[in-house]
Design a protein around this motif. Structure first.
Motif, PDB file in Angstrom:
ATOM      1  N   ASP A 267      42.537  47.481  38.127  1.00 21.11           N
ATOM      2  CA  ASP A 267      42.923  46.959  36.819  1.00 21.11           C
ATOM      3  C   ASP A 267      44.179  47.628  36.271  1.00 21.11           C
ATOM      4  O   ASP A 267      44.530  47.427  35.099  1.00 21.11           O
ATOM      5  CB  ASP A 267      41.774  47.096  35.816  1.00 21.11           C
ATOM      6  N   ALA A 268      44.871  48.405  37.109  1.00 14.74           N
ATOM      7  CA  ALA A 268      46.149  49.016  36.743  1.00 14.74           C
ATOM      8  C   ALA A 268      46.063  49.812  35.449  1.00 14.74           C
ATOM      9  O   ALA A 268      46.993  49.819  34.642  1.00 14.74           O
ATOM     10  CB  ALA A 268      47.233  47.940  36.645  1.00 14.74           C
TER      11      ALA A 268
ATOM     12  N   THR B 229      33.377  40.647  40.919  1.00  9.05           N
ATOM     13  CA  THR B 229      34.800  40.534  41.203  1.00  9.05           C
ATOM     14  C   THR B 229      35.088  39.772  42.487  1.00  9.05           C
ATOM     15  O   THR B 229      36.256  39.568  42.833  1.00  9.05           O
ATOM     16  CB  THR B 229      35.442  41.929  41.313  1.00  9.05           C
ATOM     17  N   GLY B 230      34.064  39.347  43.233  1.00 10.26           N
ATOM     18  CA  GLY B 230      34.268  38.613  44.469  1.00 10.26           C
ATOM     19  C   GLY B 230      34.479  39.483  45.684  1.00 10.26           C
ATOM     20  O   GLY B 230      34.853  38.991  46.753  1.00 10.26           O
TER      21      GLY B 230
ATOM     22  N   SER C   3      41.824  41.171  38.322  1.00 13.45           N
ATOM     23  CA  SER C   3      40.851  42.050  38.966  1.00 13.45           C
ATOM     24  C   SER C   3      39.824  41.258  39.752  1.00 13.45           C
ATOM     25  O   SER C   3      38.788  41.793  40.143  1.00 13.45           O
ATOM     26  CB  SER C   3      40.137  42.906  37.905  1.00 13.45           C
ATOM     27  N   LEU C   4      40.101  39.982  40.004  1.00 13.22           N
ATOM     28  CA  LEU C   4      39.178  39.120  40.733  1.00 13.22           C
ATOM     29  C   LEU C   4      39.721  38.865  42.131  1.00 13.22           C
ATOM     30  O   LEU C   4      40.887  38.512  42.302  1.00 13.22           O
ATOM     31  CB  LEU C   4      38.979  37.799  39.988  1.00 13.22           C
ATOM     32  N   PHE C   5      38.849  39.038  43.139  1.00 12.28           N
ATOM     33  CA  PHE C   5      39.254  38.885  44.528  1.00 12.28           C
ATOM     34  C   PHE C   5      38.788  37.546  45.095  1.00 12.28           C
ATOM     35  O   PHE C   5      37.708  37.056  44.759  1.00 12.28           O
ATOM     36  CB  PHE C   5      38.651  40.004  45.378  1.00 12.28           C
TER      37      PHE C   5
ATOM     38  N   LEU D 166      32.361  47.999  44.875  1.00 15.75           N
ATOM     39  CA  LEU D 166      33.630  48.247  44.190  1.00 15.75           C
ATOM     40  C   LEU D 166      33.292  48.964  42.885  1.00 15.75           C
ATOM     41  O   LEU D 166      32.636  48.398  42.006  1.00 15.75           O
ATOM     42  CB  LEU D 166      34.369  46.940  43.917  1.00 15.75           C
ATOM     43  N   PHE D 167      33.708  50.214  42.794  1.00 10.29           N
ATOM     44  CA  PHE D 167      33.391  51.033  41.629  1.00 10.29           C
ATOM     45  C   PHE D 167      34.616  51.105  40.707  1.00 10.29           C
ATOM     46  O   PHE D 167      35.651  51.661  41.095  1.00 10.29           O
ATOM     47  CB  PHE D 167      32.995  52.445  42.058  1.00 10.29           C
ATOM     48  N   ARG D 168      34.480  50.558  39.514  1.00  7.70           N
ATOM     49  CA  ARG D 168      35.554  50.652  38.528  1.00  7.70           C
ATOM     50  C   ARG D 168      35.421  51.957  37.762  1.00  7.70           C
ATOM     51  O   ARG D 168      34.361  52.282  37.242  1.00  7.70           O
ATOM     52  CB  ARG D 168      35.518  49.471  37.551  1.00  7.70           C
ATOM     53  N   ASN D 169      36.522  52.698  37.723  1.00  7.61           N
ATOM     54  CA  ASN D 169      36.572  53.976  37.028  1.00  7.61           C
ATOM     55  C   ASN D 169      36.689  53.726  35.528  1.00  7.61           C
ATOM     56  O   ASN D 169      37.664  53.129  35.061  1.00  7.61           O
ATOM     57  CB  ASN D 169      37.766  54.789  37.537  1.00  7.61           C
TER      58      ASN D 169
END
Length: 620
Positions: free
Chosen positions: A321-322, A355-356, A404-406, A339-342
């Motif tokens: 997510d930059a 997020t796919g 942020s979607l793959f 997928l772990f978002r910080n």
């Protein structure tokens, strides 16, 4: 009567029995029907009068058109040969997996390789991870240990393992490299079946085992695979993430007793074993770590059973997510990827499914092995590639710039059809032809050496595959490179770990691929395309001397490239901690920007090509 009297009734008119409004509607209906009949008779008459004089219309028949083929790439893969030089360079390592006939699962999963400068002499050295004998078996002589080779330059490597401190037996699997104590020397972390090891670099080719004091050994009964150094809390110290595979022991393996029809006992798939948890160790400074896994939110359990769900084989860091905080991607074998978002407060949130990223484009979990992440085009789209099991395409997840979607674009990227049959392990993005576009290499090899007897389409030894990035001019950007155009890279092997680095200091990237129970492939890149290059060595602050997590961007003309300093990638391996850019025909970089892990920036302009550029972070 001289006038109409509405009250006077005609006994012979039935309409007089209806109300006045209905009588009016009835008369109108009769008149309408009569008019229609008259019009129809007139139309029939006109048709009869003119039918003998038909009007002919000339219709020109369009010629049949053949289906339009997809546009051919406007650029074709260049002729670049990789040459196997292991024995020529003095690398005589042979992997030992301890196999003695019981088909224990770790025997077939292989081990990794690290390319790094252990002594700060400007040359990339080589560490190859080794297995060991199983307890109770006849000891192998000499005792198998991991092997450290010092780069003496001019294509000569010397084995300096003996007496280095790395010469201790363990059933090694993966490797990660970073300066964990801020002394300017890169330390080594080895994962294993059993206790892991952290080895402090003392200089002069000597290492000391500080596992116990650092607190990062893990459980004695664990099977750890991938490890990653990264600064998740932005405190200037590199932390450590460790991924475990499955809950395994020789007794569990014997109890499962997996067999294949026609060949007997075989290596069992991971779905026969229970899952595991991820471990996150926070660097407290001075070579000490604390296990913060539970409170950080990286323990993932099955919501239905409460049991550990992970079956991890690879891990790397990215920023989906930059927001400046490094996130984690984990490839899991036969269960969903993580997928772990910080969240920026010491905690992570697992968002793979939403997020796919968790499943392939058919919604299935895959036999996921190695992975890597990169900005692979000028548009800033982020791609994550994951090597999968046989008959599963290599996953190629793409998140468009700012998203942020793959989406799994394996097919539309051009990778899918050619990767489906292979069983892939190590893979990574790198610019092998120095044209300014990141290409993709994956190494392959089956887990069962007798597989061809039950599946004729499969082979134990499989050729590695190279996908050339032909850029925005192609409908499908990743073009398979023909086997006869890549030299010894196409040699069928039992590929596992894979890493890249400039081993001969000529500016292009060489490749090392490990094998199960065999010598590695050391592949010298022999490209002679005349393309320019730039290698960037980052000097970060003590505690993160290689500036792991920093992003380097450069612009040449209208082209922009971005790469993140992240040695931990591929499968069980660590690539060189140097960022290499291909520049194509450009001999000057117009602008180079380093965004350091703390968010500060260094900008350089008019940088000459064909050099190793050192960029140091200014102290605040």
């Amino acid at each position: 009567m001289s006038a109409f009297d509405p009250n006077q009734r005609d006994e012979h008119d039935p309409e007089l029995d209806a109300p006045v409004d209905d009588r009016v509607i009835g008369r109108a209906l009769r008149l309408s029907v009569a008019a229609v009949v008259v019009i129809a008779l007139i139309a029939v008459g006109i048709w009869l009068a003119t039918r003998s004089k038909p009007v002919q219309t000339v219709v020109e028949e369009a010629p049949l058109q053949a289906p339009q083929a997809a546009p051919a790439p406007t650029r074709q893969p260049p002729a670049v040969s990789f040459t196997e030089v292991g024995s020529l360079w003095g690398i005589d390592f042979v992997h030992h997996n301890g196999a003695f006939g019981d088909h224990l699962l770790p025997e077939t999963m292989g081990s990794g390789v690290a390319i790094f400068d252990m002594d700060n002499d400007g040359r990339q050295d080589l560490l190859l991870v080794n297995g060991s004998d199983w307890p109770g078996q006849q000891p192998t002589q000499p005792t198998p240990v991991s092997a450290l080779y010092r780069n003496e330059d001019q294509g000569r490597f010397v084995n300096v393992t003996a007496g280095s401190g790395l010469d201790q037996p363990l059933y090694g699997t993966g490797v990660a490299v970073a300066d964990v104590d801020g002394d300017g020397l890169r330390d080594v972390y080895l994962t294993a079946v059993g206790e892991n090891r952290l080895l402090r670099n003392l200089g002069g080719g000597n290492f000391a085992d500080i596992t116990a004091s650092a607190g990062v050994g893990g459980a004695q009964e664990a099977w750890s695979t991938a490890a990653l150094f990264f600064d998740y809390d932005k405190d200037g110290l590199v932390d450590l993430a460790v991924v475990d595979y499955v809950q395994w022991s020789p007794d569990i393996d014997a109890e499962i007793d997996y067999r294949l029809t026609g060949i007997g006992r075989a290596y069992g798939p991971p779905m026969n074993y229970a899952g595991t948890l991820i471990h996150l160790y926070r660097n407290q400074g001075e070579g000490r770590f604390s296990d913060v896994s539970a409170e950080a939110g990286v323990h993932v359990t099955n919501p239905a059973t409460g049991l550990p769900m992970g079956k991890g084989l690879a891990v790397t860091a990215l920023d989906i997510d930059a927001d400046g905080w490094l996130d984690l991607a984990v490839s899991n074998d036969t269960v969903q990827n993580f997928l772990f978002r910080n969240l920026g407060d010491g905690r992570f949130e697992e968002i793979g499914a939403v997020t796919g990223f968790a499943y392939d484009n058919a919604g299935n979990a895959t036999g996921a092995m190695g992975l890597d992440a990169a900005w692979y085009n000028d548009s800033g789209d982020l791609a994550v590639a994951i090597g999968n099991f046989a008959n599963e395409m290599t996953s190629f997840y793409v998140a468009q710039d700012g998203s942020s979607l793959f989406t799994d674009e394996s097919i539309v990227s051009g990778i899918g059809p050619d990767s489906r049959q292979a069983l892939s392990f190590g893979l990574f993005f790198f610019d092998y032809d120095l044209d300014g576009e990141l290409d993709l290499l994956q190494t392959n090899g089956h887990i069962e050496y007798r597989i061809n007897s039950v599946q004729p389409s499969q082979h134990y030894e499989q050729a590695s595959q190279l996908f050339w990035n032909c850029g925005a001019t192609c409908a499908r950007p990743m073009v398979p490179v023909a086997a006869d155009a890549s030299g010894d890279l196409a040699r069928p092997i039992v590929g596992r770990g894979a890493a890249y680095g400039d081993l001969d200091n000529d500016g292009d990237l060489d490749v090392v691929i490990t094998q199960v129970g065999r010598a590695p492939l050391v592949l010298r890149n022999d490209q002679q395309l005349g393309h320019h290059w730039l290698r960037v060595v980052l000097r970060g602050q003590p505690g993160n001397g290689d500036a792991i997590g920093a992003v380097v961007s450069l612009t040449t003309g209208e082209s922009t490239q971005r790469q993140r300093q992240m040695p931990g990638r591929s499968y069980l391996s660590s690539v060189e901690p140097v960022i290499s850019f291909g520049l194509g025909k450009a001999d000057v970089v117009d602008r180079l920007t380093v965004r350091w892990p703390d968010g500060s920036e260094t900008v350089l302009e008019q940088v000459a090509a064909n050099q190793v550029l050192e960029v140091a972070q200014r102290a605040e």
